[in-house]
Write a protein that holds these residues in place. Sequence first.
Motif, PDB file in Angstrom:
ATOM      1  N   ARG A 150       0.829  -1.503  -0.051  1.00 57.43           N
ATOM      2  CA  ARG A 150       0.133  -0.212  -0.027  1.00 57.43           C
ATOM      3  C   ARG A 150       0.987   1.200   0.269  1.00 57.43           C
ATOM      4  O   ARG A 150       0.182   2.578  -0.597  1.00 57.43           O
ATOM      5  N   SER A 151       2.029   1.065   0.430  1.00 54.98           N
ATOM      6  CA  SER A 151       3.191   2.072   0.344  1.00 54.98           C
ATOM      7  C   SER A 151       3.808   2.579  -1.064  1.00 54.98           C
ATOM      8  O   SER A 151       5.137   3.688  -0.985  1.00 54.98           O
ATOM      9  N   GLY A 152       3.606   1.829  -1.740  1.00 52.13           N
ATOM     10  CA  GLY A 152       4.176   2.148  -3.276  1.00 52.13           C
ATOM     11  C   GLY A 152       5.557   0.641  -3.294  1.00 52.13           C
ATOM     12  O   GLY A 152       5.496   0.904  -4.301  1.00 52.13           O
ATOM     13  N   GLY A 153       5.811  -0.116  -2.488  1.00 51.17           N
ATOM     14  CA  GLY A 153       5.808  -1.740  -2.593  1.00 51.17           C
ATOM     15  C   GLY A 153       7.917  -1.509  -1.787  1.00 51.17           C
ATOM     16  O   GLY A 153       7.858  -0.627  -1.573  1.00 51.17           O
ATOM     17  N   GLY A 154       8.069  -2.444  -2.054  1.00 49.90           N
ATOM     18  CA  GLY A 154       9.510  -2.718  -1.297  1.00 49.90           C
ATOM     19  C   GLY A 154       9.811  -3.552  -1.014  1.00 49.90           C
ATOM     20  O   GLY A 154      10.309  -4.725  -1.967  1.00 49.90           O
ATOM     21  N   SER A 155      10.592  -4.374   0.123  1.00 48.66           N
ATOM     22  CA  SER A 155      11.535  -5.514  -0.266  1.00 48.66           C
ATOM     23  C   SER A 155      11.270  -6.465   1.669  1.00 48.66           C
ATOM     24  O   SER A 155      10.579  -5.117   2.524  1.00 48.66           O
ATOM     25  N   VAL A 156      10.713  -7.298   1.760  1.00 48.66           N
ATOM     26  CA  VAL A 156      10.766  -7.944   3.171  1.00 48.66           C
ATOM     27  C   VAL A 156      12.100  -8.521   3.221  1.00 48.66           C
ATOM     28  O   VAL A 156      12.615  -9.748   2.285  1.00 48.66           O
ATOM     29  N   ILE A 157      13.026  -8.931   4.457  1.00 53.04           N
ATOM     30  CA  ILE A 157      14.384  -9.441   3.918  1.00 53.04           C
ATOM     31  C   ILE A 157      14.246 -10.223   5.565  1.00 53.04           C
ATOM     32  O   ILE A 157      14.389  -9.808   6.789  1.00 53.04           O
ATOM     33  N   SER A 158      14.351 -11.216   5.467  1.00 54.28           N
ATOM     34  CA  SER A 158      14.002 -12.171   6.844  1.00 54.28           C
ATOM     35  C   SER A 158      15.206 -12.974   7.049  1.00 54.28           C
ATOM     36  O   SER A 158      16.390 -13.314   6.149  1.00 54.28           O
TER      37      SER A 158
ATOM     38  N   ILE B  87       6.705  -6.130  -4.959  1.00 55.09           N
ATOM     39  CA  ILE B  87       7.400  -6.161  -3.212  1.00 55.09           C
ATOM     40  C   ILE B  87       7.950  -7.312  -3.559  1.00 55.09           C
ATOM     41  O   ILE B  87       7.886  -8.125  -4.487  1.00 55.09           O
ATOM     42  N   ARG B  88       9.497  -7.610  -2.431  1.00 54.03           N
ATOM     43  CA  ARG B  88      10.578  -8.380  -2.643  1.00 54.03           C
ATOM     44  C   ARG B  88      10.680  -9.049  -1.355  1.00 54.03           C
ATOM     45  O   ARG B  88      10.539  -8.909  -0.598  1.00 54.03           O
ATOM     46  N   PHE B  89      11.090 -10.425  -1.753  1.00 54.80           N
ATOM     47  CA  PHE B  89      11.366 -11.589  -0.431  1.00 54.80           C
ATOM     48  C   PHE B  89      12.323 -12.853  -0.271  1.00 54.80           C
ATOM     49  O   PHE B  89      12.457 -12.819  -1.672  1.00 54.80           O
TER      50      PHE B  89
ATOM     51  N   ALA C 251      17.080  -4.507  -6.852  1.00 55.68           N
ATOM     52  CA  ALA C 251      15.921  -4.713  -6.895  1.00 55.68           C
ATOM     53  C   ALA C 251      15.555  -5.952  -7.802  1.00 55.68           C
ATOM     54  O   ALA C 251      14.519  -5.497  -7.960  1.00 55.68           O
ATOM     55  N   TYR C 252      16.818  -6.486  -8.100  1.00 59.48           N
ATOM     56  CA  TYR C 252      16.097  -7.527  -9.550  1.00 59.48           C
ATOM     57  C   TYR C 252      16.396  -8.591  -8.859  1.00 59.48           C
ATOM     58  O   TYR C 252      16.339  -9.635  -9.151  1.00 59.48           O
ATOM     59  N   ILE C 253      16.303  -8.867  -7.332  1.00 56.01           N
ATOM     60  CA  ILE C 253      17.133  -9.976  -6.333  1.00 56.01           C
ATOM     61  C   ILE C 253      15.722 -10.700  -5.893  1.00 56.01           C
ATOM     62  O   ILE C 253      15.154  -9.824  -4.762  1.00 56.01           O
ATOM     63  N   ASN C 254      15.534 -11.443  -5.352  1.00 55.75           N
ATOM     64  CA  ASN C 254      13.872 -11.590  -5.568  1.00 55.75           C
ATOM     65  C   ASN C 254      13.648 -12.956  -5.434  1.00 55.75           C
ATOM     66  O   ASN C 254      13.918 -13.813  -6.264  1.00 55.75           O
ATOM     67  N   GLY C 255      12.801 -13.435  -3.828  1.00 57.78           N
ATOM     68  CA  GLY C 255      12.785 -15.136  -4.149  1.00 57.78           C
ATOM     69  C   GLY C 255      13.826 -15.963  -3.510  1.00 57.78           C
ATOM     70  O   GLY C 255      13.790 -16.700  -3.683  1.00 57.78           O
ATOM     71  N   GLU C 256      14.922 -15.078  -3.125  1.00 55.01           N
ATOM     72  CA  GLU C 256      16.241 -15.659  -2.877  1.00 55.01           C
ATOM     73  C   GLU C 256      16.875 -15.823  -1.364  1.00 55.01           C
ATOM     74  O   GLU C 256      16.584 -15.193  -0.230  1.00 55.01           O
TER      75      GLU C 256
ATOM     76  N   GLY D 230      26.216  -4.708   4.869  1.00 52.09           N
ATOM     77  CA  GLY D 230      25.969  -4.603   3.593  1.00 52.09           C
ATOM     78  C   GLY D 230      24.956  -5.109   2.210  1.00 52.09           C
ATOM     79  O   GLY D 230      24.275  -4.715   1.874  1.00 52.09           O
ATOM     80  N   LEU D 231      24.708  -6.116   3.212  1.00 51.59           N
ATOM     81  CA  LEU D 231      23.933  -7.167   2.278  1.00 51.59           C
ATOM     82  C   LEU D 231      22.609  -7.082   3.099  1.00 51.59           C
ATOM     83  O   LEU D 231      21.594  -7.251   1.654  1.00 51.59           O
ATOM     84  N   ALA D 232      22.586  -6.455   4.138  1.00 50.17           N
ATOM     85  CA  ALA D 232      20.998  -5.914   4.344  1.00 50.17           C
ATOM     86  C   ALA D 232      20.297  -4.057   3.714  1.00 50.17           C
ATOM     87  O   ALA D 232      19.644  -4.466   2.561  1.00 50.17           O
ATOM     88  N   VAL D 233      21.718  -3.674   2.746  1.00 52.30           N
ATOM     89  CA  VAL D 233      21.539  -2.456   2.564  1.00 52.30           C
ATOM     90  C   VAL D 233      21.189  -3.409   1.354  1.00 52.30           C
ATOM     91  O   VAL D 233      20.224  -1.781   0.442  1.00 52.30           O
ATOM     92  N   LEU D 234      22.046  -3.541   0.685  1.00 48.64           N
ATOM     93  CA  LEU D 234      21.714  -4.100  -0.700  1.00 48.64           C
ATOM     94  C   LEU D 234      20.071  -4.483  -0.854  1.00 48.64           C
ATOM     95  O   LEU D 234      19.881  -4.302  -1.782  1.00 48.64           O
ATOM     96  N   LEU D 235      19.351  -5.419   0.052  1.00 54.55           N
ATOM     97  CA  LEU D 235      18.634  -6.369  -0.760  1.00 54.55           C
ATOM     98  C   LEU D 235      17.327  -5.271   0.022  1.00 54.55           C
ATOM     99  O   LEU D 235      16.172  -5.378  -0.639  1.00 54.55           O
ATOM    100  N   ALA D 236      17.190  -4.446   0.435  1.00 52.82           N
ATOM    101  CA  ALA D 236      16.797  -3.132   0.770  1.00 52.82           C
ATOM    102  C   ALA D 236      16.452  -1.893  -0.085  1.00 52.82           C
ATOM    103  O   ALA D 236      16.024  -1.858   0.101  1.00 52.82           O
TER     104      ALA D 236
END
Length: 258
Positions: free
Chosen positions: A135-143, A193-195, A243-248, A232-238
């Motif tokens: 609802r905020s326009g998209g983004g990223s979930v990092i587990s 949205i990416r996960f 932007a083209y890393i998803n489901g990894e 650095g890895l968290a900043v990359l995924l956020a």
Amino acid sequence: MHIKDLFSLEGKVIVVTGGSGQYGQCLVEGLAEAGGTVITTSRNLESAEKTAGIFRQRGLEVHPMELDQGDTASVQGLKEALSKEFGGLHVLVNNAVSRPMKGYGAPISQFAASMHINATGMMDLVREMSDLIIRSGGGSVISISSMMGMKGPDLSNYEGTDMGDLPPDYFFHNAGLINLSRYLAKMHAGKNIRFNCISPGGLFNHQPRPFLDNYCKKVPLGRMANKDDIKGLAVLLASEAGAYINGENILMDGGLNA
């Protein structure tokens, strides 16, 4: 886009659950240093306030909020507060865990308690925060998972210590996080949205010398992870850099499992 802009988190609202823990503080620090507005959460608001205060003294924009991941009302309260106070959400770092189970033979009630927070509560949180991100326009979930979600334990690491009675819920929970991220990436296709998962190896925390010797001699880099390695890895995924890393699931173990 310039590389500095690709990695910038300026204007991004970011929640780090469990931000007062070992990896939690690393994640809060790195995401705030990249320009993000970071909300650190804890069941204990005082703990979140202390963590936020440490980073605000350095001029970083870090805010505390209370969250009990096992309480649906608390999850909904966080969602409403983020909308009201920050206008939405762009990144969730799904990091908080509870560890009631202390070993293989622990009472099965402890496994159930772990699942209530680490499975049911986590799913509740991720689903609600994902809705807000969309609802905020998209983004990223990092587990934040673990290499122990990908393999069984190497018990030889614990020779000479009293650390070898490993809790099964840890392995169960971290493995589930990895495939849940793949599932969510497909279920939310087309919603911007990416996960993704980060699966770290061991983080140095002054473990007993026999464990450190056993572990580090198997790692090509010769050491455990330090507190900067995950930033650095968290900043990359956020950021837009990822932007083209998803489901990894990204294994961060110094080459241990190469």
